[in-house]
Design a protein around this motif. Structure first.
Motif, short mmCIF file in Angstrom:
data_model
loop_
_atom_site.label_atom_id
_atom_site.label_comp_id
_atom_site.label_asym_id
_atom_site.label_seq_id
_atom_site.Cartn_x
_atom_site.Cartn_y
_atom_site.Cartn_z
N UNK A 144 -117.22 44.38 -24.37
CA UNK A 144 -116.37 45.41 -23.77
C UNK A 144 -115.06 45.55 -24.54
N UNK A 145 -114.50 44.41 -24.96
CA UNK A 145 -113.25 44.45 -25.71
C UNK A 145 -113.46 45.12 -27.07
N UNK A 146 -114.63 44.89 -27.68
CA UNK A 146 -114.95 45.56 -28.95
C UNK A 146 -115.00 47.07 -28.74
N UNK A 147 -115.69 47.50 -27.66
CA UNK A 147 -115.81 48.94 -27.36
C UNK A 147 -114.46 49.57 -27.11
N UNK A 148 -113.52 48.78 -26.55
CA UNK A 148 -112.18 49.30 -26.25
C UNK A 148 -111.23 49.19 -27.43
N UNK A 149 -111.72 48.63 -28.54
CA UNK A 149 -110.88 48.48 -29.72
C UNK A 149 -109.90 47.33 -29.63
N UNK A 150 -110.11 46.39 -28.70
CA UNK A 150 -109.20 45.26 -28.51
C UNK A 150 -109.69 44.00 -29.22
N UNK A 151 -110.93 44.06 -29.73
CA UNK A 151 -111.46 42.90 -30.46
C UNK A 151 -112.26 43.42 -31.65
N UNK A 152 -112.00 42.86 -32.81
CA UNK A 152 -112.64 43.33 -34.04
C UNK A 152 -114.16 43.13 -33.98
N UNK A 153 -114.89 44.19 -34.31
CA UNK A 153 -116.34 44.10 -34.29
C UNK A 153 -116.85 43.15 -35.36
N UNK A 154 -116.23 43.18 -36.56
CA UNK A 154 -116.69 42.29 -37.63
C UNK A 154 -116.46 40.83 -37.28
N UNK A 155 -115.36 40.54 -36.58
CA UNK A 155 -115.12 39.16 -36.15
C UNK A 155 -116.13 38.75 -35.08
N UNK A 156 -116.42 39.66 -34.16
CA UNK A 156 -117.39 39.37 -33.11
C UNK A 156 -118.74 38.98 -33.70
N UNK A 157 -119.21 39.74 -34.67
CA UNK A 157 -120.51 39.43 -35.26
C UNK A 157 -120.46 38.18 -36.15
N UNK A 158 -119.26 37.87 -36.67
CA UNK A 158 -119.13 36.68 -37.50
C UNK A 158 -119.19 35.40 -36.66
N UNK A 159 -118.65 35.45 -35.44
CA UNK A 159 -118.56 34.21 -34.65
C UNK A 159 -119.79 33.95 -33.80
N UNK A 160 -120.64 34.96 -33.58
CA UNK A 160 -121.75 34.73 -32.64
C UNK A 160 -123.11 34.71 -33.34
N UNK A 161 -123.22 33.90 -34.40
CA UNK A 161 -124.53 33.68 -35.00
C UNK A 161 -125.51 33.27 -33.91
N UNK A 162 -125.05 32.39 -33.03
CA UNK A 162 -125.81 32.04 -31.83
C UNK A 162 -124.87 32.19 -30.64
N UNK A 163 -125.28 32.97 -29.65
CA UNK A 163 -124.47 33.21 -28.45
C UNK A 163 -125.14 32.54 -27.26
N UNK A 164 -124.39 31.71 -26.56
CA UNK A 164 -124.95 30.94 -25.45
C UNK A 164 -124.11 31.20 -24.20
#
Length: 445
Positions: free
Chosen positions: A296-316
């Motif tokens: 949601x934060x990515x969609x709102x522009x409050x969290x970088x999309x590239x960082x999001x995909x970099x940190x969640x190789x595995x999301x638990x």
């Protein structure tokens, strides 16, 4: 020869000795400090990162029995038993040397010394200091792991644990999601303990408690003179985790500029301390956690999309306690045993276990733990009756699946319960005071 990054403290009342020792050792170590008064030892240790100490044994003229050196050796060991101390004297009585070694000295050097011998002794002491630090960190981790019950009877949690066990054997970035109090720190520790890095440091960094101005200094470190209070070179928390695991908690709280700095670090695996251009390449594995809804934060522009995909190789996703009720009796028994030992009580028993199992636990495992500890402290009986706000049925505890609405509601409830006491509310929510203030500002509370 490249200098070894280490802090060396030389203590001697002879200025010529201080000068010659500093000049020689500065060829091999990055930070060499000399003081002539032993009374300044403890304050110097508080203000600097010291890996080894060279300590004279006699500081007053006419007193050559070494008792002062032995006294200050014991003072140093009282403050930091792991720091190596090399004693220096011009009087090489064997009995004195033996007594010093028995009291914890690492080595014993006679004046005038051989320079090569001095370097070898100090270099060995630095290596011993590094090993002592790692051993201490390992023992602390072992102790912290014993503070939690990791077995589960919940099918959902069993799947989570199996997933974590698989990713632990890799160096993949892992993003742990879940409400406050679900055990994200414990699970990060679990990953580290089952990884090939388990004998190296595990460094927890609460990003929610670090101000934007201190972010780089805390994570990357700084060089001497980089700013007013930078009195010595200081490695950041990332460097201190070299070889091990860095757990970045509350990552959803980072501002966009800091997200960019973190993204660069994760992508390049290199950093520079504030005030220097030298690049450093710490060998670390990253784990991340947040209770925020990052998509949601990515969609709102409050969290970088590239960082999001970099940190969640595995999301638990860690399930809330209300979704793993099968574990409540065992967790309750575990916390009872833990606090029996802590408060010297015995044969404690929870009387309202059925109510416990059916309670919604908005604060999750942390709420269960704190509730048990509080009642054990206040109760005069071995029969413990845990108290909860059961005026509402459980299904009203989670009236919305929107994480922000739930978060706002939990914060309001905590502030109301603790009558506006920020420290108590933050502790109950598992937040730092700074993180709670930011959330209150976010929700206009």
């Amino acid at each position: 020869m490249r200098k070894k990054e280490a802090g060396i403290l030389i203590v001697d009342d002879d200025e010529d000795i201080l000068f010659s020792a500093r000049v020689w050792l500065k060829k091999f170590f990055t930070n060499v400090i000399g003081i002539s008064a032993p009374q300044k030892i403890l304050s110097t240790l508080n203000e600097n990162e010291i890996d080894a100490i060279l300590l004279d044994m006699n500081f007053r003229r006419g007193f050559e029995d070494g008792k002062e050196g032995l006294y200050w050796l014991s003072e140093i060991k009282e403050v930091n038993p792991n720091i190596p101390v090399i004693l220096m004297t011009a009087y090489g009585e064997v009995e004195l040397a033996v007594e010093a070694l028995k009291k914890g000295a690492t080595d014993f050097i006679l004046k005038p010394w051989n320079n090569e011998k001095l370097y070898a002794s100090v270099n060995l002491a630095v290596d011993i200091s590094r090993k002592n630090k790692k051993l201490s960190q390992w023992e602390n981790l072992q102790e912290s792991t014993q503070n939690y019950r990791l077995e589960s009877q919940s099918p959902t949690m069993i799947l989570v644990m199996n997933t974590l066990l698989k990713v632990a054997k890799t160096d993949a970035n892992v993003l742990l999601l879940g409400e406050n109090g679900t055990g994200k720190y414990v699970m990060a520790d679990y990953i580290h303990q089952h990884s090939q890095r388990k004998n190296e440091p595990f460094v927890h960094i609460d990003l929610g408690s670090i101000s934007e101005n201190l972010f780089e200094a805390e994570l990357f470190g700084y060089a001497k003179g980089a700013f007013t209070d930078a009195k010595t070179d200081k490695a950041g928390k990332i460097e201190n985790a070299d070889g091990g695991t860095v757990f970045l908690d509350e990552i959803g709280n980072l501002s966009l500029p800091l997200q960019q700095k973190l993204l660069t670090l994760i992508q390049t695996k290199k950093l520079s301390r504030i005030g220097e251009t030298k690049e450093r390449f710490p060998n670390v594995r990253f784990l991340f956690a947040t209770n925020a809804e990052l998509r949601k934060l990515v969609a709102e522009g409050k969290f970088r999309e590239d960082l999001y995909f970099r940190i969640n190789t595995v999301e638990v996703n860690l399930p809330p306690l209300r979704d793993r009720k099968e574990d409540i009796p065992a967790l309750t028994e575990f916390f009872l045993t833990k606090f029996e030992k802590k408060y010297n009580k015995e044969n404690l028993e929870i009387e309202n276990m059925e109510e416990l199992v059916n309670y919604g636990f908005p604060g999750n495992i942390r709420e269960l733990e704190h509730s048990i500890e509080r009642e054990i402290i206040l109760s005069d009986s071995s029969k413990i009756q845990l108290k909860f706000d059961s005026s509402k049925p459980e299904n009203e505890t989670v009236s919305s699946l929107n994480l922000e609405e739930m978060e706002e509601k939990l914060i309001k409830n905590a502030l109301k319960k603790y009558q506006g006491n920020i420290s108590a509310a933050a502790d109950a929510l598992g937040l730092s005071r700074a993180a709670l203030y930011r959330r209150m500002e976010k929700f206009g509370l």
